[in-house]
Design a protein around this motif. Structure first.
Motif, PDB file in Angstrom:
ATOM      1  N   PHE A 183       0.867  -1.184   0.000  1.00  0.00           N
ATOM      2  CA  PHE A 183       0.000   0.000   0.000  1.00  0.00           C
ATOM      3  C   PHE A 183       0.894   1.220   0.000  1.00  0.00           C
ATOM      4  O   PHE A 183       2.086   1.147   0.317  1.00  0.00           O
ATOM      5  N   VAL A 184       0.331   2.347  -0.397  1.00  0.00           N
ATOM      6  CA  VAL A 184       1.097   3.583  -0.554  1.00  0.00           C
ATOM      7  C   VAL A 184       0.316   4.714   0.099  1.00  0.00           C
ATOM      8  O   VAL A 184      -0.898   4.858  -0.121  1.00  0.00           O
ATOM      9  N   GLU A 185       1.018   5.530   0.881  1.00  0.00           N
ATOM     10  CA  GLU A 185       0.396   6.714   1.483  1.00  0.00           C
ATOM     11  C   GLU A 185       1.027   7.958   0.873  1.00  0.00           C
ATOM     12  O   GLU A 185       2.235   8.166   0.995  1.00  0.00           O
ATOM     13  N   VAL A 186       0.235   8.768   0.191  1.00  0.00           N
ATOM     14  CA  VAL A 186       0.738   9.983  -0.443  1.00  0.00           C
ATOM     15  C   VAL A 186       0.519  11.168   0.492  1.00  0.00           C
ATOM     16  O   VAL A 186      -0.253  11.112   1.438  1.00  0.00           O
ATOM     17  N   GLY A 187       1.211  12.279   0.190  1.00  0.00           N
ATOM     18  CA  GLY A 187       1.099  13.458   1.015  1.00  0.00           C
ATOM     19  C   GLY A 187       2.365  13.637   1.864  1.00  0.00           C
ATOM     20  O   GLY A 187       3.339  12.918   1.693  1.00  0.00           O
ATOM     21  N   THR A 188       2.330  14.561   2.758  1.00  0.00           N
ATOM     22  CA  THR A 188       1.186  15.273   3.304  1.00  0.00           C
ATOM     23  C   THR A 188       0.731  16.365   2.333  1.00  0.00           C
ATOM     24  O   THR A 188       1.540  17.129   1.811  1.00  0.00           O
ATOM     25  N   VAL A 189      -0.612  16.435   2.117  1.00  0.00           N
ATOM     26  CA  VAL A 189      -1.192  17.493   1.313  1.00  0.00           C
ATOM     27  C   VAL A 189      -1.945  18.456   2.223  1.00  0.00           C
ATOM     28  O   VAL A 189      -2.560  18.047   3.209  1.00  0.00           O
ATOM     29  N   THR A 190      -1.869  19.715   1.883  1.00  0.00           N
ATOM     30  CA  THR A 190      -2.531  20.770   2.652  1.00  0.00           C
ATOM     31  C   THR A 190      -3.599  21.425   1.788  1.00  0.00           C
ATOM     32  O   THR A 190      -3.578  21.309   0.562  1.00  0.00           O
ATOM     33  N   PRO A 191      -4.562  22.125   2.388  1.00  0.00           N
ATOM     34  CA  PRO A 191      -5.626  22.721   1.581  1.00  0.00           C
ATOM     35  C   PRO A 191      -5.105  23.619   0.467  1.00  0.00           C
ATOM     36  O   PRO A 191      -5.574  23.546  -0.666  1.00  0.00           O
ATOM     37  N   ARG A 192      -4.121  24.458   0.794  1.00  0.00           N
ATOM     38  CA  ARG A 192      -3.538  25.345  -0.213  1.00  0.00           C
ATOM     39  C   ARG A 192      -2.091  24.938  -0.482  1.00  0.00           C
ATOM     40  O   ARG A 192      -1.420  24.416   0.404  1.00  0.00           O
ATOM     41  N   GLY A 213       8.645  20.927   5.901  1.00  0.00           N
ATOM     42  CA  GLY A 213       7.539  21.823   6.221  1.00  0.00           C
ATOM     43  C   GLY A 213       6.333  21.685   5.311  1.00  0.00           C
ATOM     44  O   GLY A 213       5.735  22.684   4.899  1.00  0.00           O
ATOM     45  N   PHE A 214       5.962  20.424   5.003  1.00  0.00           N
ATOM     46  CA  PHE A 214       4.755  20.173   4.199  1.00  0.00           C
ATOM     47  C   PHE A 214       4.798  20.915   2.863  1.00  0.00           C
ATOM     48  O   PHE A 214       3.811  21.534   2.441  1.00  0.00           O
ATOM     49  N   ASN A 215       5.935  20.888   2.178  1.00  0.00           N
ATOM     50  CA  ASN A 215       5.968  21.459   0.829  1.00  0.00           C
ATOM     51  C   ASN A 215       5.126  20.586  -0.097  1.00  0.00           C
ATOM     52  O   ASN A 215       5.331  19.393  -0.205  1.00  0.00           O
ATOM     53  N   ASN A 216       4.140  21.186  -0.751  1.00  0.00           N
ATOM     54  CA  ASN A 216       3.264  20.431  -1.647  1.00  0.00           C
ATOM     55  C   ASN A 216       2.452  21.405  -2.491  1.00  0.00           C
ATOM     56  O   ASN A 216       2.393  22.601  -2.198  1.00  0.00           O
ATOM     57  N   ARG A 217       1.833  20.865  -3.538  1.00  0.00           N
ATOM     58  CA  ARG A 217       1.090  21.708  -4.477  1.00  0.00           C
ATOM     59  C   ARG A 217      -0.387  21.833  -4.130  1.00  0.00           C
ATOM     60  O   ARG A 217      -1.170  22.373  -4.919  1.00  0.00           O
ATOM     61  N   GLY A 218      -0.782  21.344  -2.977  1.00  0.00           N
ATOM     62  CA  GLY A 218      -2.143  21.529  -2.516  1.00  0.00           C
ATOM     63  C   GLY A 218      -3.079  20.386  -2.859  1.00  0.00           C
ATOM     64  O   GLY A 218      -2.790  19.522  -3.688  1.00  0.00           O
TER      65      GLY A 218
END
Length: 344
Positions: free
Chosen positions: A78-87, A111-116
């Motif tokens: 199984f794979v867990e993606v993220g962490t994703v944040t609202p923005r 620091g939760f760098n992500n594209r939202g």
């Protein structure tokens, strides 16, 4: 493994974060493989989900849900993606990711760098797979209401996630771990419970290893009271055991080999506190079949890894799965579920 040995010196010649981005880019170019067939003894049902293997990919590797099907094809159960944040958010200033090669460890303060969430949602909608892909949701660093951010994540990602993880355990977002405190956790879990869809995916809670003596029992009670389906134990640590690397003084969350003892001890405390009433997922310092077997015998129904893959390559998931099947057979267990908590 042989191919990764050839590739690793090239990857390690790059800055750690640049190497990670290059790895994701390379995986996107690879033809997607069908997930391998695992021995029946490795199959289990946790929180109503059927897992073909208990060896999963932890959140943090595929933050933006770019290659979940590819990772399933490489042998993760199984794979867990993220962490994703609202923005979308850029995360903390660089450099913020460090390999501690002599310690077989990593320190990150990404620091939760992500594209939202919108971008991750669209990718998961297009993702063709037959496996278990979970989504780890978090709060924006500059958000005025952290609990509202988690509620937004639960609502937004439910239709594309086989399970959702509430991540209150990262040390790299100021104040986030405070949501593990008693009053804040009760408020958070009450809000999350209200946002759950009837028939929606199960919800897991990811906790830190840096807890006080009474915290596991308190967190277990809160999780059970609010219908949380599993606990992920544990995230990176802000503590610092003796380390050899020149990067040992960098701030952030420490993962890999030096986390193993603390993570295993924390898992045992949560198993003792829960008595098996809630499934546990073991993570932190798992790099071999023996490490995974220790977590399962200590009470984990599933395990996750990430840092070990940096040093061993993606084939590590299949190797650990094979090793677990052998250990089940030697111990006389018919399946993983029989072995969970057996050290007691």
């Amino acid at each position: 493994m042989a191919l990764y040995r050839l590739f690793r010196p090239l990857a390690f010649a790059l800055d750690a974060e640049a190497a990670h981005r290059a790895t994701i880019a390379a995986l996107k170019l690879m033809p997607t493989r069908h997930p391998p067939r695992f021995p029946d003894s490795l199959k289990s049902t946790v929180a109503g989900l059927n897992f073909p293997s208990p060896v999963g990919l932890a959140a943090g590797f595929d933050k933006d849900a770019e290659v979940p099907a590819e990772m399933l094809g490489l042998g993760f159960g199984f794979v867990e993606v993220g962490t994703v944040t609202p923005r979308p958010q850029a995360g903390n200033p660089k450099p913020r990711l460090f390999r501690l090669q002599s310690d077989r460890a990593v320190i990150n303060r990404l620091g939760f760098n992500n594209r939202g969430q919108v971008a991750a949602f669209e990718r998961l909608q297009r993702c063709s797979h037959g496996g278990v892909i979970g989504v780890n949701v978090g709060a924006n660093k500059d958000g005025s209401d952290r609990i509202a951010d988690f509620v937004a994540g639960v609502s937004a990602m439910a239709s594309v996630a086989r399970y959702l993880t509430i991540n209150v355990s990262s040390p790299n977002t100021p104040g986030l771990r405070g949501l593990q405190d008693e009053g804040a956790l009760e408020e958070l879990l009450t809000a999350v419970r209200g946002a759950r869809l009837v028939g929606g995916p199960p919800i897991f809670l990811k906790v830190a290893p840096d807890l006080g003596d009474g915290d596991p029992a308190r967190i277990v009670r809160a999780a059970l009271d609010h219908g949380i389906d599993a606990l992920i134990v544990a995230n990176t640590t802000s503590s610092r055991p003796p380390l050899k690397s020149k990067y040992s003084g960098e701030s952030g969350g420490l993962s890999g080999e030096p986390l193993k003892t603390l993570a295993l001890d924390t898992l045992r405390k949560f198993r003792a506190a829960s008595g098996g009433d809630i499934p546990l997922i073991g993570v932190g310092g798992i790099a071999s079949a023996d490490d995974a077997w220790d977590r399962i015998r200590a009470g984990a129904s599933l395990v996750q890894l990430y840092t070990a893959m940096v040093y061993e390559g993606p084939g590590i998931a299949r190797r650990i799965a094979r090793g677990l099947a052998q250990r089940l057979q030697r111990a006389g267990f018919a399946n993983i579920a029989e072995a969970v908590g057996s050290e007691a």
